[in-house]
Motif scaffolding. Structure first.
Motif, short mmCIF file in Angstrom:
data_model
loop_
_atom_site.label_atom_id
_atom_site.label_comp_id
_atom_site.label_asym_id
_atom_site.label_seq_id
_atom_site.Cartn_x
_atom_site.Cartn_y
_atom_site.Cartn_z
N LEU A 77 0.82 -1.22 0.00
CA LEU A 77 0.00 0.00 0.00
C LEU A 77 0.85 1.27 0.00
CD1 LEU A 77 -2.44 -1.50 2.52
CD2 LEU A 77 -3.25 -0.27 0.50
N CYS A 99 -1.21 -4.70 4.82
CA CYS A 99 -2.45 -5.48 4.69
C CYS A 99 -2.12 -6.96 4.88
CB CYS A 99 -3.11 -5.24 3.33
SG CYS A 99 -4.89 -5.63 3.33
N HIS A 101 -0.23 -8.88 2.94
CA HIS A 101 -0.08 -9.68 1.72
C HIS A 101 1.27 -10.39 1.69
CE1 HIS A 101 -3.35 -7.05 -0.45
NE2 HIS A 101 -3.78 -7.64 0.65
N GLU A 133 -4.46 -6.23 -5.90
CA GLU A 133 -5.70 -6.49 -5.16
C GLU A 133 -6.26 -5.21 -4.57
OE1 GLU A 133 -8.59 -6.96 -2.31
OE2 GLU A 133 -6.61 -6.29 -1.71
N GLU A 134 -5.35 -4.33 -4.12
CA GLU A 134 -5.80 -3.17 -3.33
C GLU A 134 -6.66 -2.19 -4.13
OE1 GLU A 134 -5.75 -2.86 -0.25
OE2 GLU A 134 -4.15 -4.15 0.51
N HIS A 357 -4.16 -1.72 7.04
CA HIS A 357 -3.92 -0.40 6.44
C HIS A 357 -3.53 0.64 7.49
CE1 HIS A 357 -6.32 -1.32 2.49
NE2 HIS A 357 -5.71 -2.39 2.96
ZN ZN Z 1 -5.76 -4.14 1.94
#
Ligand code: ZN
Ligand code: ZN
Length: 388
Positions: A77, A99, A101, A133-134, A357
């Motif tokens: 992110l 997040c 990941h 994905e975000e 986040h």
């Molecule tokens: Zn996320």
């Protein structure tokens, strides 16, 4: 089964990923790192460049049987990490894996180690590392990629860690698991003027002041996302003109995130938001433009895939229940469920764990063996294991 050395290596690997975050659509280095980590597992093949930087590793038994896909996400992110508790801080300013990941990718690699040591007896296992994905674009791009035709799964599973859920507990259910959402960027344009003579311009200031509560009021959080009519409008950003005192503004922007429990209700919520905006713009003599961003379809768990996951969790003693789901937050994994029996499992990193986040979030490494064991059991229940 994972050994002690596996866990040490996988933890080190997760920290290395954590140090090198890349945001949606820019995951080139992460994808290369994943490919290098997959090679020693000797999958039947590795497919790269799926829907961007997506990577898939195929473990094919060579015997007819279902294809079972497990999904992780490559992207981080655009958030500056602030965390005094860890040594593996992001080395890239303004970007971070907050997040989890990095942890999800590592769980998939842990599964790969187990499948490569003891292959499945029939069908195929696919480890899918999807990009972007975000922003909601990655899963769609992967599924649309011509190279995905060959990988098309019968079953698809994913685990996302979800702070607030007790450590090691899985929340999941049949039906909606993550809401649909859509980002609406509204630009209002009028005419700037000297601040002493605002009557010579067309300011969007009062229109924005009227629009924000009116958009907010389109939502109806009553009953939460278990209610099919759940609708939520969140104003995420607004600006009017420039930060000066001498100019009456001529332009404004409002960002609103629309959220619904059902894909079918998103269109009507978006229509309502647009109609409302246009009527306010007209009232104040402003032009209006819309842009749509970050459109996520709802993620819905298939009853059969849910049953497979629950049976696997029961077999290995992972506690699970329906508290806390469906999530209001969106997740583009739902796209894999359009053509496969899919289930998303929300795995708890702890009730007091920093939220996703947040600048001080970090994935707990102790979830790596739990998540990968759930995946492994699902794979073996559906595809068996060769006798060793
Ligand atoms: Zn996320
Ligand atoms: Zn995520």
């Amino acid at each position: 089964m994972l050994t002690n050395s596996d866990l040490i290596e996988l933890t080190t690997f997760r920290h290395a990923l954590h140090r090198r975050p890349e945001i949606s659509g820019e995951e080139a280095e992460t994808a290369r790192t994943i490919v290098e980590a997959l090679k020693p597992m000797s999958p039947t093949r590795i497919v790269t460049g799926l829907g961007g930087y997506g990577v898939a590793a195929v473990f094919d038994s060579g015997i007819d049987g279902p294809t079972v896909l497990f999904r992780a996400e490559l992207d981080a992110l655009p958030i500056e990490e602030r965390n005094n508790a860890i040594e593996w801080l992001s080395e890239i300013s303004g970007k971070s894996h907050v997040c989890g990941h990095d942890g999800h990718m590592t769980m998939l690699l842990a599964l790969g180690r187990m499948i490569s040591r003891r292959p499945v007896a029939k069908g195929r296992v696919i480890l899918m590392f999807q990009p972007a994905e975000e922003d909601g674009s990655g899963a769609k791009a992967v599924v649309k990629d011509p190279a995905f035709k060959d990988l098309s799964p019968d079953y698809a599973f994913a685990i996302h860690n979800e702070p607030g859920i007790p450590f090691g507990f899985v929340a999941t259910r049949i039906g909606l698991i993550n809401c649909a959402s859509l980002g609406l960027k509204i630009t209002l344009s009028g005419k700037t003027a000297h601040a002493a003579d605002p009557q010579d311009g067309v300011s969007p200031a009062l229109a924005v002041a009227k629009l924000i509560p009116a958009l907010d009021a389109l939502g109806d959080g009553e009953g939460g996302p278990r209610n099919d009519n759940f609708r939520l409008v969140t104003i995420t950003h607004a600006n009017i003109g420039e930060p000066t005192f001498g100019i009456a503004p001529g332009e404004a922007q409002v960002f609103a995130t629309l959220r619904t429990a059902a894909d079918a209700n998103m269109e009507s919520l978006e229509d309502a938001a647009r109609a409302l905006t246009m009527s306010v713009a007209k009232e104040f003599g402003l032009g209006v433009e819309f842009e749509v961003h970050d459109h996520f379809a709802a993620s819905v768990n298939d009853a059969e895939a849910y049953g497979v996951a629950v049976k696997a969790m029961d077999a290995i003693g992972v506690p699970h229940g329906e508290a806390g789901v469906p999530m209001r937050a969106s997740e583009d994994f739902g796209v894999f469920g359009w053509s496969a029996k899919a289930a998303m499992l929300c795995l708890g990193p702890g009730e007091d764990h920093a939220a996703l986040h947040n600048p001080d979030y970090d994935f707990p490494d102790d979830l790596i063996p739990i998540g990968s064991s759930i995946f492994e059991r699902i794979a073996r229940d559906l595809l068996g294991s060769i006798r060793m």
